[in-house]
Design a protein around this motif. Structure first.
Motif, PDB file in Angstrom:
ATOM      1  N   ALA A 132     -49.240 -21.040   8.952  1.00 32.80           N
ATOM      2  CA  ALA A 132     -48.280 -22.145   9.065  1.00 32.80           C
ATOM      3  C   ALA A 132     -47.587 -22.181  10.410  1.00 32.80           C
ATOM      4  N   TYR A 150     -49.983 -23.396   3.989  1.00 33.55           N
ATOM      5  CA  TYR A 150     -50.839 -22.770   4.991  1.00 33.55           C
ATOM      6  C   TYR A 150     -50.687 -21.262   5.093  1.00 33.55           C
ATOM      7  N   LEU A 158     -43.739 -25.164   4.812  1.00 27.82           N
ATOM      8  CA  LEU A 158     -45.170 -25.332   5.072  1.00 27.82           C
ATOM      9  C   LEU A 158     -45.965 -24.072   4.754  1.00 27.82           C
ATOM     10  N   THR A 159     -45.300 -22.937   4.639  1.00 27.71           N
ATOM     11  CA  THR A 159     -46.009 -21.717   4.271  1.00 27.71           C
ATOM     12  C   THR A 159     -46.624 -21.831   2.880  1.00 27.71           C
TER      13      THR A 159
END
Length: 307
Positions: A68, A64, A60-61
């Motif tokens: 994240a 975001y 997810l980094t």
């Protein structure tokens, strides 16, 4: 006509298999948006259940960046709570969902047959989710990401240390309620693994994190406060079966409304940030408490814990 005998050793049948229902679990990071991630698959029948959860959340980094961690914490909290809810309510946990965090939704329930509930859940999770890798335990990349996030958020904010020193000067017996980092006045907060939330104060009546909402760097301080809210929520979810009833509070130091160094525009943005944080705290049944000085915060901790 020659009869052909089908040898079950050559053509095996799934005699020991199980029939079950399964359902995907979605995380929707933006309310009202079509964007969503598959973060889990629950397989269940009348006898048991298995919940397979995302194990590559650090991906997810890519979406975001440094923000994240909030999404990762929310997904982890949701998984822990759903595991417990399935154990208590079985299929009702899916039919009548009561997720621990907002943004969690379930897909359509479908039927499947496999060697086990675990096998069904894992096979569908591997097929559906980009946040999952089959047969993989939590790897060093995930641990490293969360450790760096924890170290970054803990450094640079002197407020937790000031509150700790103030409370200790008033009540020596309260020192052990503070985290070791604060008691020992470390310059940087200790690294930790992804399973352990950062909690500044954990007493018999109050669990609290402390943070500073800075007018000069509002976006950054706002995000750090959100991270500390996630940590508090993690502990609250874990403690929900505890006999002892404790209050869970995110306690902020905010600039005074008549602070001459804060412009009217900055004050308006502070109020907007506080309103949004309060709404998020309310969703998690937490208390957001903004105060103006570390002494006020310390006095509140003393009063709340001694009540």
């Amino acid at each position: 006509m020659m009869e052909i005998s089908l040898d079950t050793k050559v053509f095996p049948q799934l005699r020991d298999g199980v029939r079950a229902q399964w359902v995907p679990v979605f995380f929707e990071p933006i309310s009202g948006s079509y964007e969503r991630f598959v973060v889990g698959v629950a397989a269940f029948n009348d006898q048991s259940f298995h919940l397979e959860w995302a194990n590559e959340l650090e991906r997810l980094t890519c979406f975001y960046g440094s923000n994240a961690r909030g999404a990762i914490s929310a997904i982890q909290i949701a998984g822990e709570y759903l595991q417990e809810d399935l154990a208590k309510r079985a299929g009702r946990a899916i039919a009548e969902p009561d997720p621990a965090v907002s943004g969690i939704a379930f897909g359509d329930t479908r039927e499947a047959e496999g060697n086990s509930l675990e096998g069904i859940a894992k096979s569908w999770m591997a097929a559906l989710s980009s946040l999952y890798q089959s047969g993989m335990a939590q790897d060093s990349r995930s641990r490293e990401f969360v450790e760096v996030a924890a170290e970054t958020e803990g450094s640079g904010d002197r407020l937790p240390f000031l509150v700790c020193d103030y409370v200790k000067s008033k009540r020596v017996g309260f020192a052990d309620f503070f985290s070791a980092d604060l008691r020992e006045n470390r310059q940087r907060r200790a690294k930790r693994n992804s399973q352990e939330p950062v909690i500044d104060f954990s007493g018999s009546r109050l669990v609290a994190n402390f943070g500073t909402l800075k007018a000069s760097s509002l976006p950054r301080s706002f995000e750090l406060v959100k991270l500390r809210l996630w940590d508090l929520n993690t502990v609250q979810v874990r403690d929900h079966n505890s006999i002892a009833a404790r209050n869970y509070e995110m306690i902020l130091q905010r600039p005074a409304k008549d602070d001459p160094q804060v412009s009217d525009k900055q004050q308006r943005r502070l109020e907007e940030a506080l309103k949004e944080l309060e709404e998020q705290a309310d969703e998690k049944q937490l208390r957001l408490r903004p105060l103006e000085t570390y002494q006020q915060i310390g006095d509140h901790v003393l009063k709340a814990e001694a009540a």
